[in-house]
Motif scaffolding. Structure first.
Motif, PDB file in Angstrom:
ATOM      1  N   UNK A 275      83.991-106.625 137.694  1.00 52.99           N
ATOM      2  CA  UNK A 275      82.726-105.900 137.573  1.00 52.99           C
ATOM      3  C   UNK A 275      82.513-104.984 138.778  1.00 52.99           C
ATOM      4  N   UNK A 276      83.071-105.399 139.931  1.00 56.14           N
ATOM      5  CA  UNK A 276      82.842-104.644 141.155  1.00 56.14           C
ATOM      6  C   UNK A 276      83.568-103.302 141.144  1.00 56.14           C
ATOM      7  N   UNK A 277      84.598-103.180 140.320  1.00 59.16           N
ATOM      8  CA  UNK A 277      85.261-101.880 140.199  1.00 59.16           C
ATOM      9  C   UNK A 277      84.427-100.983 139.312  1.00 59.16           C
ATOM     10  N   UNK A 278      84.096 -99.791 139.778  1.00 48.25           N
ATOM     11  CA  UNK A 278      83.419 -98.874 138.861  1.00 48.25           C
ATOM     12  C   UNK A 278      84.309 -98.621 137.638  1.00 48.25           C
ATOM     13  N   UNK A 279      83.663 -98.613 136.459  1.00 47.53           N
ATOM     14  CA  UNK A 279      84.388 -98.609 135.189  1.00 47.53           C
ATOM     15  C   UNK A 279      85.520 -97.582 135.153  1.00 47.53           C
ATOM     16  N   UNK A 280      85.183 -96.325 135.431  1.00 51.66           N
ATOM     17  CA  UNK A 280      86.179 -95.267 135.277  1.00 51.66           C
ATOM     18  C   UNK A 280      87.368 -95.504 136.206  1.00 51.66           C
ATOM     19  N   UNK A 281      87.054 -95.934 137.436  1.00 52.59           N
ATOM     20  CA  UNK A 281      88.110 -96.116 138.423  1.00 52.59           C
ATOM     21  C   UNK A 281      89.065 -97.228 137.985  1.00 52.59           C
TER      22      UNK A 281
END
Lengths: 316, 320, 283, 337
Positions: C124-130
């Motif tokens: 969840x901590x990763x921004x979706x697009x990245x």
């Protein structure tokens, strides 16, 4: 309260650890390492030398440990392409993304929360319908396409604002802002729309609670009922939404920076992926993830400040 | 071997954690050393105020909550020693019905599915026999067979409680644990369900463990009544003497708090003073001592144990 | 699942909301277009006609033509297939994986729950697009890999909702009652827990589909989406953007289509949320 | 049918019909409800769920959200003023000041994010224009009045730190802080344990005696009514069925419903094998029977009961009843001694 905060901060560690593991593993299973990206016209010896130089010949766990310990010391390694320390690049790029996200967040929150409250309080009237429709459009419009439309309207057709480029804040505030306003709006619209919708529904739910009836039964005027009794309770889910959306904001920044050719972290990540400059990719993603985790922890702590039930030790 | 269920030394402790690392610093004694037995076809009423652990006792007996310690004998067989397969088949003999008729039935199942499920599970019937049995059960609890295709949300609270009873009856249990089965119902519906339960007991010889906070209801339906206070049984007696001759000061206070539906009877309510002790902290002596008017020095030091003072009348109090 | 008796009520309630119906119609039309594809147009999406380059929208070329003289309408019909497929496909992956993990973690708790929850927090901590970018880079360019990359990103969304619903339902009396009659855990999960969160799942699936469509468009816009020669609406925007001044229609129509689809899905999701909301409907 | 307001009453409800939306259509949930409360009286309003008892009293303070609710008909007089025609601003001066209300769920009726002191002083400062310090002093006095130990420190407590009984006391303290003339108590003890219920009932009785408060006490429990009330209104399916002095009601109920309710209660001082039960269930607002609303469940029902709805009539000494057959009930009772 202090204990709770310490606990929350400590809980960040396992998540950060997992993030670094996931990231490292992802990069590890990539086909070919960085040397592969050097191209086919270099000699085998050079590739060998390159690998040794960058420690690519060591086993994975050693490289992981090296990577983490160096990062803890503030050393993010060097770029494979330019050979320059990554930390220098972060120092240049990071402020751009930070300004972009902060700006869109401020714009969004300043508009969204009052709009959501208005919408909830004047339920089923014209202002509510208007806000709801706008919020729905805001949620559904892809941010980068909104950016394109803005460029088409304000830069190409009207010629009011420059379509791209970046001027540092320290150089000229007005120049900086004329270049940042469109990206910030494009990025912030979805954020604002989501917060508006959440504010509206949180308020409606709060206005349904027993203590609101109590407040009315005490003879309090509508204004006090809403701004004192409903607002603070409704803020709890709103703050959650803001926290969760912040992560999305960073993701959106990647695309928005590409649209407006802003030299931020997001565009750097995309470029580095395309160039297979993995140390840069890993360092940048790690930093973004770290920020997102810190923000989520902050949100948890803010919850405790708003809601006495969380901050004080539970009693049976 | 004349008792259907024998519970001895039942305990349920929940760990209390504190600090950053959530170390266990103590235990919350939800149920502490409770013993009683229920005879065939008898009703044992368990009364007490919220948080006294009466529901935990009910669920522990069915091992829906795993007790910390103690022995539960069902017809002499130790339930706590059973493995999951043995327990599953033992559950045919013990059923449970709950307080809230709205959350106790799976909203996605029809009445037919709800009532036939236990029988299918224990291979008691199938095909048309299953259908017939469901019809009979519906009739037994006062519903018509037309209702079979309906879903729970199409019924009122009282009817749902009837469906729940039919479901419990379907495996022909020897005992049903009734966790506040009428507390959520209106007075007129409550009488219907209480009557139904009494009838079923007379006709089928089922035993009940009847858990409730309302004295009049418990007294009406039970043969024996146990009074709980903060996880402990403080008094056990047959239902007539618990009303006419209750001995424990807490029971007396509880009895005096029951409103009498007669404006000419002016009861003297004994108001219990003082705070309920925090069970999370270590307690010395009698748990009721701090609120008891007859408290002595001994009460503060030594916890009283449940002892028989008259035939069939047990009290846990130094002053009796 | 057993909706029969609730079904009519739900449908009635759904159709009483105009926006919900609009959403349904949009989604159905999009699905139809995606299935039929370019066969709905007389032009071929890949046929280049040099003399017809940069034609603005007209009665001949409804949405104009691009820099190679291809008919934009036919291209959009063609792109619908990819966009809808990615939306549906990645949502399915997120739905199945997230639900399964959420059910198990919520129902059994313990160490398994702690580990999985922590892992989901990390994802969840990763921004979706990245995250999608990173996964997609690892897996290499292919349509299936886009499904997976976007699907994985939205697993935590489902996981969180399913886990918290499971914990709520697990404590409900009918589940305790099911254990009292001797049901085993798998059966309880399948017959008691899952059906009772189906409305939540349906709504979440619709909304996730909308998010996946935007994510795919973003990836394609960055040039890291579906591989050439496949073209989604997102990759059309990418190729249209440099020509924004010369041929704005190349950027307008794919964008409008994306927005329309996302709008439809959101209307549908909101409508379903209202119509299925058990709390409101029950009694 | 309009007449002068009865001077005897502090508050009088006349022909109140309140409707709620069901499937988009307004359906009356209370029909022509009329009763009044005298000064210094504790008036019980009894009924099962769906009887409209709570809707009626919430209409008094105009606390029902609209939509879905609407008042179709009726007047509510308080000191000769019709509350239903007052402006919202004027209504706010009455709420919490002249008439206050406490609710069933003490757990959710206090705002969780403010201290008890904050919530009590807020009312005092609003209606009595006292300074913060004076209001705090008064709030402490009020907590003391309702029997809360160490009131000064309790003022700093948040609701979640108090037990249910304590919270209900805080609610009562808050409701009484502006010396209202009327307290509306909507099932104030239903969610509480028996011993706490007894404490709250005793407290309300004491307050009536010491400060001459009038109380409208809504409950479903006839035993509680016998404990506390002077007069009782029995409601069923949105209608008033019987109004009587407490002794008349318990010794000589004239409505078959009231009689049934009394026999259906298990009593602690009597041993009985089976309870009397009223067959059937309370009808839903959208499916009311024709004629008398209790007729399908009534053992005395005859042809006429399903054809017309009986009027609420005076059966002597102000004992009001809505039944065609109340004389028969009275005779039966005389025969049985």
């Amino acid at each position: 309260m202090a204990k709770k905060i310490v606990r929350k901060v400590l809980l960040m560690l396992p998540v950060l650890f997992l993030v670094s593991i996931i990231l490292f593993t992802l990069m590890e299973v990539l086909p070919g390492d960085a040397a592969y990206g050097l191209g086919s016209d270099v000699s085998d010896e050079y590739i060998q030398q390159f690998r040794e130089e960058h420690g690519l010949d060591k086993p994975a766990y050693v490289r992981y440990l090296d990577w983490v310990t160096n990062m803890l010391k503030g050393d993010f390694g060097v770029s494979l392409i330019s050979g320059l320390p990554i930390i220098d690049r972060i120092k240049v790029r990071f402020p751009v993304t930070l300004e972009l996200t902060l700006l869109s967040m401020i714009v969004a929150v300043v508009i969204a929360i009052p709009a959501g409250i208005l919408s909830a309080v004047k339920r089923n009237t014209l202002p509510d319908y208007l806000t709801s429709v706008l919020a729905m459009v805001g949620v559904t419009i892809p941010p980068f396409w909104l950016g394109m439309l803005m460029v088409l309207l304000f830069s190409i057709t009207l010629g009011w604002l420059p379509a791209s480029g970046y001027v540092e804040l320290t150089e000229s505030v007005s120049e900086n802002l004329t270049r940042m306003i469109m990206p910030a709006l494009a990025l912030g619209t979805q954020f604002a729309a989501t917060v508006t919708r959440q504010t509206r529904s949180a308020f409606l739910e709060t206005l349904d609670q027993d203590y609101i009836v109590t407040a009315k039964a005490k003879g309090l005027p509508q204004r006090v009922v809403i701004w004192k009794h409903a607002l603070r309770n409704a803020l709890i889910p709103i703050v959650t939404t803001i926290g969760m959306q912040t992560g999305r904001l960073f993701g959106g920044a990647v695309v928005i920076e590409t649209v407006f050719t802003l030299p931020g972290i997001g565009r750097e990540i995309v470029n580095s992926i395309l160039l297979r400059d993995y140390p840069v990719v890993m360092a940048l993603i790690m930093i973004v993830a770290f920020i997102v985790i810190v923000i989520n922890t902050l949100i948890d702590i803010i919850h405790g400040l708003i809601d006495p039930r969380i901050s004080q030790s539970q009693q049976r | 071997m004349d008792d259907l269920i024998q519970v001895s030394g039942l305990k349920k402790y929940y760990p209390i954690t504190s600090g950053v690392l959530k170390r266990v610093t103590g235990h919350y004694k939800a149920v502490d050393d409770v013993s009683f037995s229920i005879g065939y076809g008898q009703t044992f009423g368990l009364v007490g105020e919220s948080g006294c652990g009466k529901t935990t006792v009910g669920k522990s007996i069915l091992r829906l909550i795993e007790p910390t310690d103690g022995q539960i004998l069902l017809e002499g067989k130790d339930l706590r020693a059973m493995n999951s397969a043995q327990l599953r088949s033992a559950r045919k003999d013990m059923q449970i019905i709950f307080q809230d008729p709205y959350s106790s039935l799976n909203p996605r199942m029809t009445v037919m599915e709800l009532i036939s499920e236990p029988m299918k599970l224990h291979n008691l019937a199938s095909g048309s026999e299953l259908q017939d049995r469901v019809c009979n059960l519906l009739e037994t609890v006062g519903l018509s067979r037309i209702e079979m295709k309906k879903y729970p949300h199409e019924f009122s609270g009282g009817q749902r409680q009837r469906i729940m009873i039919a479901r419990a009856l379907s495996v022909q249990p020897k005992i049903i644990v009734c966790d506040e089965p009428v507390s959520a119902l209106d007075v007129s519906i409550q009488a219907q369900i209480l009557n139904l339960m009494k009838e079923l007991q007379q006709n089928l010889g089922i035993a009940y463990l009847f858990i409730a906070h309302g004295m009049p209801v418990v007294k009406h339906i039970s043969h024996q009544v146990g009074v709980m206070y903060l996880g402990k049984l403080v008094e056990v007696a047959d239902s007539e003497s618990i009303f006419s001759n209750c001995l424990h000061p807490y029971t007396q206070a509880l009895m005096s708090a029951v409103p009498i539906p007669d404006p000419d009877v002016k009861r003297k309510t004994m108001i219990i003073k003082g705070e309920v002790p925090n069970l999370a902290e270590k307690q010395e002596g009698c748990l009721f001592a701090g609120r008891c008017s007859r408290c002595t020095a001994r009460c503060r030091e030594e916890a009283p144990i449940l002892r028989e003072v008259e035939s069939g009348h047990q009290v846990a109090c130094h002053c009796v | 699942m057993k909706y029969e008796s609730n079904f009519r009520k739900t449908v009635k309630k759904f159709f009483r909301r105009k926006l919900a119906v609009v959403g349904l119609v949009i989604c159905l039309v999009m699905l139809f277009v995606a299935i039929m594809g370019p066969s709905l147009s007389s032009y071929s999406p890949s046929e280049t006609v040099v003399e017809d380059r940069y034609q603005p929208p007209s009665s001949v070329h409804l949405f104009g033509t691009d820099d190679l003289g291809r008919d934009m309408f036919a291209r959009i019909l063609d792109g619908a297939r990819i966009t809808v497929a990615v939306g549906v496909g990645s949502t399915c992956i997120a739905l199945v994986a997230g639900t399964l993990l959420g059910l198990l973690a919520g129902f059994f708790g313990g160490v398994f729950d702690t580990v999985i929850s922590c892992f989901m927090d990390a994802l969840w901590a990763f921004p979706a697009i990245i995250l999608a970018l990173a996964i997609n880079t690892v897996l290499g360019p292919s349509l299936l890999n886009i499904f997976i990359a976007i699907g994985v990103v939205y697993i935590p969304d489902f996981f969180r909702i399913v886990r918290s619903r499971t914990i709520t339902i697990r404590e409900l009396e009918y589940v305790i009652g099911a254990r009292a009659i001797g049901q085993n855990s798998i059966s309880i999960l399948w017959h008691y827990v899952l059906p009772n969160m189906s409305s939540t799942l349906i709504v979440q699936t619709t909304l996730c589909c909308a998010k996946a469509v935007i994510a795919e468009a973003s990836l394609s816009f960055l040039g890291l989406g579906v591989p050439l020669p496949m073209a989604s609406w997102g990759s059309m925007l990418k190729s249209g953007y440099p020509l924004l001044e010369r041929a704005p229609w190349l950027s307008l129509f794919p964008g409008i289509c994306i927005m329309l689809l996302v709008l439809g899905l959101n209307f549908l999701g909101d409508g379903l949320r209202d119509a299925l909301d058990v709390r409101i409907r029950d009694d | 049918m309009k007449q002068e307001t009865n001077q005897e009453y502090l508050l009088e409800i006349k022909d109140l019909t309140t409707a709620f939306l069901f499937d988009g259509k307004p359906v009356p949930v209370t029909v022509n409800v009329s009763y009044g409360i005298k000064k210094g009286e504790i008036l019980g309003i009894v009924g099962e769920s769906g009887s409209g008892k709570s809707v009626t009293v919430k209409s008094v303070l105009r606390l029902l959200p609209s939509p879905p609710s609407s008042i179709l008909n009726g007047e509510i007089y308080f000191h000769g003023q019709n509350l239903l025609t007052l402006k919202e601003k004027e209504m706010q001066k009455i709420r919490g000041n002249k008439i206050s209300m406490i609710f069933q769920e003490p757990m959710t009726s206090l705002n969780p994010v403010y201290t008890c002191g904050n919530q009590i002083t807020e009312t005092i400062m609003l209606h009595q224009h006292l300074s913060k310090e004076e209001a705090l002093k008064k709030a402490a006095r009020m907590l003391d009045l309702v029997g809360i130990p160490a009131p000064e420190s309790r003022l700093k407590s948040y609701p979640h730190q108090l037990s249910g009984g304590m919270r209900q006391r805080v609610m009562i303290a808050m409701a009484l802080s502006c010396e209202p003339e009327l307290l509306i108590a909507d099932e104030p003890t239903t969610a509480l344990d028996p011993t706490i219920q007894a404490q709250i009932i005793t407290l309300i009785k004491e307050l009536r005696d010491s400060i001459g408060l009038s109380v409208m006490y809504i409950t479903h429990d006839l035993a509680v009514v016998a404990e506390i009330c002077d007069r009782v209104v029995v409601m069923y399916a949105g209608m008033v069925m019987e109004i009587a002095e407490i002794r008349d009601l318990f010794h000589a109920p004239l409505h078959p419903y009231t009689q049934g309710l009394m026999q259906a209660m298990p009593r602690i001082n009597q041993q009985s094998e089976m309870l009397y039960n009223i067959p059937g269930m309370v009808p839903h607002a959208t499916q009311m029977p024709t004629g008398c609303r209790f007729q399908p469940r009534c053992p005395y029902a005859t042809e006429v009961c399903s054809q017309a709805c009986p009027e609420l009539v005076d059966a002597g000494d102000g004992h009001m009843v809505r039944c065609f057959h109340y004389e028969k009930l009275r005779k039966e009772r005389v025969q049985n001694g």
